[in-house]
Design a protein around this motif. Sequence first.
Motif, PDB file in Angstrom:
ATOM      1  N   ARG A  15       0.815  -1.213   0.000  1.00 25.03           N
ATOM      2  CA  ARG A  15       0.000   0.000   0.000  1.00 25.03           C
ATOM      3  C   ARG A  15       0.851   1.267   0.000  1.00 25.03           C
ATOM      4  O   ARG A  15       0.307   2.353   0.031  1.00 25.03           O
ATOM      5  N   ALA A  16       2.145   1.160   0.055  1.00 27.49           N
ATOM      6  CA  ALA A  16       3.003   2.339   0.136  1.00 27.49           C
ATOM      7  C   ALA A  16       3.102   3.027  -1.215  1.00 27.49           C
ATOM      8  O   ALA A  16       3.282   2.400  -2.230  1.00 27.49           O
ATOM      9  N   PHE A  17       2.953   4.357  -1.213  1.00 34.25           N
ATOM     10  CA  PHE A  17       3.091   5.163  -2.405  1.00 34.25           C
ATOM     11  C   PHE A  17       4.152   6.215  -2.135  1.00 34.25           C
ATOM     12  O   PHE A  17       4.482   6.518  -1.006  1.00 34.25           O
ATOM     13  N   LYS A  18       4.673   6.759  -3.204  1.00 34.07           N
ATOM     14  CA  LYS A  18       5.614   7.855  -3.057  1.00 34.07           C
ATOM     15  C   LYS A  18       4.935   9.023  -2.356  1.00 34.07           C
ATOM     16  O   LYS A  18       3.752   9.247  -2.516  1.00 34.07           O
ATOM     17  N   LEU A  19       5.708   9.782  -1.603  1.00 32.56           N
ATOM     18  CA  LEU A  19       5.175  10.930  -0.899  1.00 32.56           C
ATOM     19  C   LEU A  19       4.524  11.887  -1.885  1.00 32.56           C
ATOM     20  O   LEU A  19       5.093  12.210  -2.918  1.00 32.56           O
ATOM     21  N   GLY A  20       3.319  12.322  -1.542  1.00 25.40           N
ATOM     22  CA  GLY A  20       2.616  13.242  -2.408  1.00 25.40           C
ATOM     23  C   GLY A  20       1.715  12.555  -3.398  1.00 25.40           C
ATOM     24  O   GLY A  20       1.026  13.209  -4.151  1.00 25.40           O
ATOM     25  N   THR A  21       1.708  11.226  -3.440  1.00 22.39           N
ATOM     26  CA  THR A  21       0.829  10.511  -4.351  1.00 22.39           C
ATOM     27  C   THR A  21      -0.576  10.493  -3.775  1.00 22.39           C
ATOM     28  O   THR A  21      -0.809   9.923  -2.729  1.00 22.39           O
ATOM     29  N   VAL A  22      -1.517  11.131  -4.431  1.00 27.65           N
ATOM     30  CA  VAL A  22      -2.895  11.171  -3.963  1.00 27.65           C
ATOM     31  C   VAL A  22      -3.648  10.002  -4.545  1.00 27.65           C
ATOM     32  O   VAL A  22      -3.592   9.749  -5.746  1.00 27.65           O
ATOM     33  N   ILE A  23      -4.348   9.261  -3.710  1.00 27.85           N
ATOM     34  CA  ILE A  23      -5.100   8.115  -4.178  1.00 27.85           C
ATOM     35  C   ILE A  23      -6.567   8.311  -3.876  1.00 27.85           C
ATOM     36  O   ILE A  23      -6.934   8.919  -2.876  1.00 27.85           O
ATOM     37  N   ASP A  24      -7.403   7.860  -4.753  1.00 33.49           N
ATOM     38  CA  ASP A  24      -8.841   7.983  -4.599  1.00 33.49           C
ATOM     39  C   ASP A  24      -9.314   7.101  -3.462  1.00 33.49           C
ATOM     40  O   ASP A  24      -9.040   5.912  -3.436  1.00 33.49           O
ATOM     41  N   SER A  25     -10.050   7.695  -2.511  1.00 31.62           N
ATOM     42  CA  SER A  25     -10.482   6.937  -1.345  1.00 31.62           C
ATOM     43  C   SER A  25     -11.414   5.802  -1.700  1.00 31.62           C
ATOM     44  O   SER A  25     -11.552   4.851  -0.947  1.00 31.62           O
ATOM     45  N   SER A  26     -12.051   5.849  -2.873  1.00 31.08           N
ATOM     46  CA  SER A  26     -12.966   4.788  -3.239  1.00 31.08           C
ATOM     47  C   SER A  26     -12.241   3.498  -3.590  1.00 31.08           C
ATOM     48  O   SER A  26     -12.834   2.435  -3.682  1.00 31.08           O
ATOM     49  N   GLN A  31     -10.740  -0.210   6.173  1.00 35.03           N
ATOM     50  CA  GLN A  31      -9.740   0.094   7.206  1.00 35.03           C
ATOM     51  C   GLN A  31      -8.955   1.341   6.875  1.00 35.03           C
ATOM     52  O   GLN A  31      -8.581   2.113   7.746  1.00 35.03           O
ATOM     53  N   THR A  32      -8.703   1.562   5.596  1.00 35.23           N
ATOM     54  CA  THR A  32      -7.864   2.700   5.200  1.00 35.23           C
ATOM     55  C   THR A  32      -8.629   3.689   4.330  1.00 35.23           C
ATOM     56  O   THR A  32      -8.040   4.420   3.557  1.00 35.23           O
ATOM     57  N   LEU A  33      -9.947   3.709   4.464  1.00 35.10           N
ATOM     58  CA  LEU A  33     -10.779   4.517   3.584  1.00 35.10           C
ATOM     59  C   LEU A  33     -10.438   5.993   3.635  1.00 35.10           C
ATOM     60  O   LEU A  33     -10.528   6.705   2.653  1.00 35.10           O
ATOM     61  N   ASP A  34     -10.064   6.486   4.826  1.00 37.02           N
ATOM     62  CA  ASP A  34      -9.805   7.906   4.974  1.00 37.02           C
ATOM     63  C   ASP A  34      -8.383   8.293   4.608  1.00 37.02           C
ATOM     64  O   ASP A  34      -8.049   9.467   4.548  1.00 37.02           O
ATOM     65  N   ALA A  35      -7.530   7.312   4.382  1.00 34.27           N
ATOM     66  CA  ALA A  35      -6.120   7.609   4.092  1.00 34.27           C
ATOM     67  C   ALA A  35      -5.960   7.933   2.621  1.00 34.27           C
ATOM     68  O   ALA A  35      -5.616   7.094   1.817  1.00 34.27           O
ATOM     69  N   SER A  36      -6.233   9.160   2.250  1.00 37.90           N
ATOM     70  CA  SER A  36      -6.159   9.571   0.861  1.00 37.90           C
ATOM     71  C   SER A  36      -4.730   9.726   0.378  1.00 37.90           C
ATOM     72  O   SER A  36      -4.491   9.933  -0.796  1.00 37.90           O
ATOM     73  N   ILE A  47      -0.747  19.020   5.613  1.00 42.54           N
ATOM     74  CA  ILE A  47      -1.896  18.444   6.299  1.00 42.54           C
ATOM     75  C   ILE A  47      -3.159  18.565   5.454  1.00 42.54           C
ATOM     76  O   ILE A  47      -4.101  17.784   5.589  1.00 42.54           O
ATOM     77  N   TYR A  48      -3.178  19.540   4.559  1.00 46.01           N
ATOM     78  CA  TYR A  48      -4.341  19.738   3.701  1.00 46.01           C
ATOM     79  C   TYR A  48      -4.409  18.721   2.569  1.00 46.01           C
ATOM     80  O   TYR A  48      -5.422  18.654   1.865  1.00 46.01           O
ATOM     81  N   ASP A  49      -3.354  17.943   2.391  1.00 46.20           N
ATOM     82  CA  ASP A  49      -3.329  16.925   1.333  1.00 46.20           C
ATOM     83  C   ASP A  49      -3.516  15.520   1.870  1.00 46.20           C
ATOM     84  O   ASP A  49      -3.251  14.544   1.170  1.00 46.20           O
ATOM     85  N   LEU A  50      -3.955  15.402   3.114  1.00 48.03           N
ATOM     86  CA  LEU A  50      -4.185  14.077   3.679  1.00 48.03           C
ATOM     87  C   LEU A  50      -5.390  13.394   3.059  1.00 48.03           C
ATOM     88  O   LEU A  50      -5.588  12.198   3.249  1.00 48.03           O
TER      89      LEU A  50
END
Length: 459
Positions: A15-26, A31-36, A47-50
């Motif tokens: 599940r690890a992505f490069k820093l700054g990689t935004v993933i669609d919560s859908s 368990q990790t639904l909110d971890a965008s 913090i605004y990009d979480l």
Amino acid sequence: MLGDDQLSGVEAGPRAFKLGTVIDSSSLDQQTLDASIVVDGEGAVSIYDLRSKRCRWMILLAAAAASLLVPFTDTVYLPALQEVSQDLHADPTLVAASVSVFMFAVGVGNLVWGPLSDRFGRRITYGLSSVTFLGTTLGCAFSPNISVLVAMRALQGFVECAYLTNGQAVVADIFAPAQRGQALGVFMLSLLVGPVIGPLVGGALSQAFGWRSTFIFLAVCCGVIVPLLAMVPETQQHLVLTRLRKSDPHCVKSVAQAQQVLSHKPTFLPPWTLLKYLVEPGIAPYALLNSWTLATLFATLTEWPLFLAQPPYRLSQTMIGVSYLCIGVAMLIGSPLGGKLSDITAARWLEVMLVGPLVGHFVVGLANSLFNPGLYSYVSSAKQANAGAASAVLNASMFSMSGVLVLVSVPGVDNPGVGPFFTLLAGIQAALGLVAGACIWRAFKRVRAATGTAAATSA
């Protein structure tokens, strides 16, 4: 949920992505639904990009839908004021008091709900206010006399204002200052368009089923809003990072603002202490201008149905409601435009007889909607740690002044008359605008002088 309120379960490995990689919560499991966003420790993330952009805007729309109920509740039965007076055998002044007392209660309630939201979080504030709002709305619907109606309206305004203050705090939690103006421009549409939709719907309902049907309709709206708010995650920055730190200390260290946010533990600010924000030189002139602008708007909205029910217009309740569409269009144009202009600034610096009244209504709505988003974006950015409280004190000022003007407008329209009274309001508006403009010009000159000095020194 639009994002589970635990920013937890963020694991390394697949599940690890490069820093700054935004993933669609859908695309994530529960368990990790909110971890965008998932960080791997290679740098810092805001913090605004979480959460992903899509998730942020879904949260914004849910909060805006809830806040729509505040102005909607205030104006939904305005077209039926005369019917309320007749049905409850009440003096028109007392009936008008049911409008003004609502605004006063909204003003006072903001000073309580804002600090509560900052201290205990956004979700619990939404839940508590929703339950109490439903109860007070049903109390209004079944009021046997004007005294009970006025009292229930006061309680209704006190609890319902949490939707507005809490929503503004949610926007400040998830949108960076450079994007906050546009987001608040969309959010503030609810505050500005609600007074227009209210009479439109209320006029039709009261004419068909009586004035009590407007409050039954509000109770139904509350039942629709509650499931929507249940999907909104906790966004209060300190609570979010605290939970993330417990689940993954390494991850929270990669959030750029983590140290600043976590070093300021949320506290409940006594309501009276919030008033100090209104006298700060960087806020006072703009807050006063904004309060007077909204107060003038609500005074106009309150007197509008009474004005159009008299000769030469003699409009029905339904047509009076339709007439509010003019000012609604102005607000639909002005609020997003004002928000966009605010972001641009932040990025650089931080019937023929009816034409006249309708044009005036349009201008009032446009002016109000242009100004609101920028002010709230500016103040919430300046008071980020207490965004709920800062928004609350602005709301308190606006709605309290609106309550005063609504009360004053009743005798003011009678003597000296509609024209002189609203001309006086416009004159005061112009004077306040000049003061605020002078403050902005002085600040601009100071910044320009400082920039020129720095450039000369570097050369």
